[in-house]
Structures are given as C-alpha cells and as structure tokens.
Design an enzyme around this catalytic site. Structure first.
Site, short mmCIF file in Angstrom:
data_model
loop_
_atom_site.label_atom_id
_atom_site.label_comp_id
_atom_site.label_asym_id
_atom_site.label_seq_id
_atom_site.Cartn_x
_atom_site.Cartn_y
_atom_site.Cartn_z
N CYS A 89 -7.34 -1.86 -4.97
CA CYS A 89 -6.68 -1.69 -3.68
C CYS A 89 -6.54 -0.20 -3.43
O CYS A 89 -5.83 0.50 -4.15
CB CYS A 89 -5.32 -2.38 -3.67
SG CYS A 89 -4.41 -2.23 -2.11
N GLY A 90 -7.22 0.30 -2.39
CA GLY A 90 -7.23 1.74 -2.13
C GLY A 90 -5.91 2.26 -1.60
O GLY A 90 -5.35 3.23 -2.13
N HIS A 91 -5.39 1.63 -0.54
CA HIS A 91 -4.12 2.12 0.01
C HIS A 91 -3.00 1.92 -1.02
O HIS A 91 -2.09 2.74 -1.13
CB HIS A 91 -3.79 1.41 1.33
CG HIS A 91 -2.87 0.25 1.22
ND1 HIS A 91 -3.29 -1.02 0.88
CD2 HIS A 91 -1.52 0.17 1.37
CE1 HIS A 91 -2.25 -1.83 0.84
NE2 HIS A 91 -1.16 -1.13 1.14
N HIS A 222 -12.04 -10.45 2.49
CA HIS A 222 -11.57 -9.66 3.63
C HIS A 222 -12.60 -9.68 4.76
O HIS A 222 -13.80 -9.87 4.52
CB HIS A 222 -11.35 -8.20 3.22
CG HIS A 222 -10.25 -7.99 2.21
ND1 HIS A 222 -10.23 -8.61 0.98
CD2 HIS A 222 -9.15 -7.20 2.25
CE1 HIS A 222 -9.16 -8.21 0.31
NE2 HIS A 222 -8.49 -7.36 1.05
N ASP A 248 -4.51 -5.07 8.17
CA ASP A 248 -4.15 -3.84 7.47
C ASP A 248 -3.76 -2.77 8.48
O ASP A 248 -4.51 -2.46 9.39
CB ASP A 248 -5.33 -3.37 6.63
CG ASP A 248 -4.92 -2.41 5.53
OD1 ASP A 248 -4.00 -1.61 5.74
OD2 ASP A 248 -5.53 -2.46 4.45
N CYS A 252 -7.58 1.06 5.27
CA CYS A 252 -7.99 0.27 4.11
C CYS A 252 -8.92 1.07 3.20
O CYS A 252 -10.02 1.47 3.60
CB CYS A 252 -8.65 -1.04 4.53
SG CYS A 252 -8.98 -2.16 3.15
N GLY A 253 -8.46 1.30 1.97
CA GLY A 253 -9.25 2.12 1.04
C GLY A 253 -10.51 1.44 0.54
O GLY A 253 -11.60 2.01 0.59
N THR A 254 -10.38 0.21 0.03
CA THR A 254 -11.59 -0.49 -0.41
C THR A 254 -12.45 -0.88 0.79
O THR A 254 -13.68 -0.95 0.68
CB THR A 254 -11.24 -1.73 -1.25
OG1 THR A 254 -10.42 -2.62 -0.49
CG2 THR A 254 -10.52 -1.35 -2.53
#
Length: 332
Positions: A89-91, A222, A248, A252-254
């Site tokens: 999870c990026g964020h 997603h 989101d 969204c990082g990913t």
C-alpha cells in the site's frame, strides 16, 4: 474479552492512515508474505474491527509495524484496509513511515532512509525531515508491470469498455476515457461507486492475474479510472476504487505505480520521466520510472512514488467481544 489498540491516525494526500502502534498480534511466518497469510487466517477480525464501522469507515486503511524477517530491512509492515490485508500500500507506507519516524517507533540504520519489508517484497524508502516533522517520503516500489491487455467487457450502466490490467503492488483494472466514459467529472463519485464493482466483476470473469513470483498475490482488487489533469503541472488524474464502497482520496501509491508501468508498457512514458498524478480531490503524488528489469520472464519497471502525510491525532480503540458489532460492519 476487551482488546486494546493504540493508534496514530492521520492521512496521506487526503486518504486515511491508521498506524496501529500498540496491540499487534504475534504472527507466524518466515516472511512478511507468510505473516500476511497467518494474519488473514487467525486475526482478520482485527482488520474488520478497526477498519469497518463503527470504528472506521469505507475508506479506512492503515497497518502494523513488525520486526523484519530480512537481515537488511529496518522494519516490517503489515497493511490493513477495508478491502483486505494488502501485499503493498503506497499511501499507507508514506503515512506509516511518517508517523513511525515522528513518534520514534522506527529507528533506521541510516538517517533519511528506511528499508521496509512488506508482504510484496522489500521497498527502499527515502524521507526528508525538518525538525520533528517528516515533510516528504519517496518509495522505490516493488517491480510493476502490465499483466493483461485489451480485455473487452460490457458493463451495465456504461456499456462496452476495453480494459488493461497492471500491477503496482496490487492488480488494477485500468479504464481510460472511451465510449460512454468521457472522464471523471462526467461520471461523478456516485456513479463511480456504482460502476466500479461491476467493472471489477466483469474483468474478474475474463482474467485472474497471478504474480510471477508469489502466487498468493492474485486477482484484480482495484479499478483505476484515468483522466486528463485539472491542475497546472500535473500529467494525469485518477480515481481508484477499492473495497466495496471506497474511492481513494489520494492519487494511490500502488495505483500510480501500476499506472506508470502501464504508460511505459504502451510506449507513453520512458525511464527517468516524472509523472505527476492527481487524485479525485486534486492531491498529488510524483511518480517516476527508475529502471527497467525482468520479473522472472515478465518485463517490468521499478517505479518510485513521492508524497507527504500528516498525523491528526492519537486514538485508543477498544474491540470488546461483548459489543454486538465487535467485528465491525458495512452498509451496502
């Protein structure tokens, strides 16, 4: 029985992050991927209790800190959110690193750098600090790639769409403007929430992508709707749907990793190029393709994502099994 969890709450670019600083269950497993499977098998009630109502909401996400299993890692991270226990999870990573450094929960071997072991692999993280505040976090993410191209679906409410699937830590169905999809503002949040589960279900009927090195990571989770940017200096805009009813609030990082892998795979973004990504609410991450590589036999890229998070408060949460809603609930 009452279980107590000590949390640092905040957000990354508008999307919530709940770092569970106390109360993490002991997990079995030789890797963070194995620990993820153990958590899902034995402790998923903690995720639902902390993320679903009445203690959370549709967008809630966060994670726990664990000792790493890899000798060259500083910390292990296990992610939780309404959609599940994510491989990456990026964020969430940006928020967890920010809160962990600011509150003395993470002690990296090298100041300004954290090597974090997540279920999807090892990620290299650089952070900038001003006084006690972490002002920026840049993640060099796990290998990302295009998993499937040209998936034709017919979705009730919007009609035929051609969708690609890309991986950036999770698998994303990427929907670019076409046909009846003229852009994010033409749909609005309510229609995005209505259409996205249908798109995801239709894509799942056609394809089940599996990570080439870790078969526990599989399936489209997603949906990423792309659009042209609204603000000056940005290169793209998106709305990412996850869980059952979540858009989101961050870019969204990913999702950004999956998006720039998709742009690279379709010849629209080169190694070294920046990609400033806007969220549905206008917040931004900066993505960049750091290098090309092979993931087994799969051509892939190494992306980086940079953003910032802010803590909003401390939260002590009880999950009491005498509570009718101790596992949490969702309204659909």
């Amino acid at each position: 029985m009452r279980h107590t969890f000590f949390c640092i709450d905040g957000h990354t670019a508008g999307n919530p992050v709940r770092l569970v600083a106390g109360g993490a269950p002991p997990l079995r497993g030789a890797t963070m991927s194995e620990r993820r499977q153990d958590f899902l098998a034995r402790f998923d009630w903690i995720r639902t209790g902390l993320c679903f109502e009445p203690r959370g909401h549709d967008m809630m996400s966060g994670g726990f800190l664990y000792p790493p299993t890899l000798p060259d890692a500083d910390v292990g991270i296990l992610f939780i959110e309404t959609s599940g226990c994510l491989p990456m999870c990026g964020h969430g990573t940006i928020g967890i690193i920010t809160f962990g450094i600011e509150h003395g929960l993470i002690h990296p071997a090298e100041h300004g750098r954290v090597r974090a072991e997540v279920p999807a692999g090892l990620v290299d993280i650089r952070y900038e600090q001003k006084g006690d505040r972490v002002t920026s976090v840049r993640i060099t993410n796990i290998p990302s790639y295009v998993a499937a191209r040209g998936i034709d679906v017919d979705v009730e409410g919007i009609g035929p769409l051609t969708v690609d699937v890309s991986y950036g830590g999770n698998f994303y169905a990427i929907v670019e403007p076409q046909g009846a999809y003229a852009g994010l503002d033409a749909l609005g949040a309510a229609r995005l929430l209505d259409l996205s589960p249908k798109v995801r279900a239709a894509v799942r009927e056609k394809v089940t992508p599996v990570h080439p090195l870790d078969p526990t990571i599989q399936g489209v989770s997603h949906v990423l709707w792309t659009d042209v940017p609204k603000g000056e200096g940005a290169h793209g805009r998106n709305a990412v749907f996850y869980g059952d009813r979540a858009i989101d609030r961050s870019p969204c990082g990913t999702g950004t990793s999956a998006r720039i892998a998709h742009l690279h795979g379709t010849g629209r973004l080169s190694v070294g190029e920046r990609f400033v990504h806007e969220s549905y609410i206008g917040s931004r991450f900066t993505g960049r393709i750091e290098q090309e590589m092979m993931l087994g036999e799969q051509p892939a890229i190494i992306p980086s994502i940079e953003g910032a998070a802010i803590a909003t408060g401390l939260n002590t949460i009880w999950i009491d099994q005498e509570d009718l809603f101790w596992r949490g609930f969702q309204v659909t």
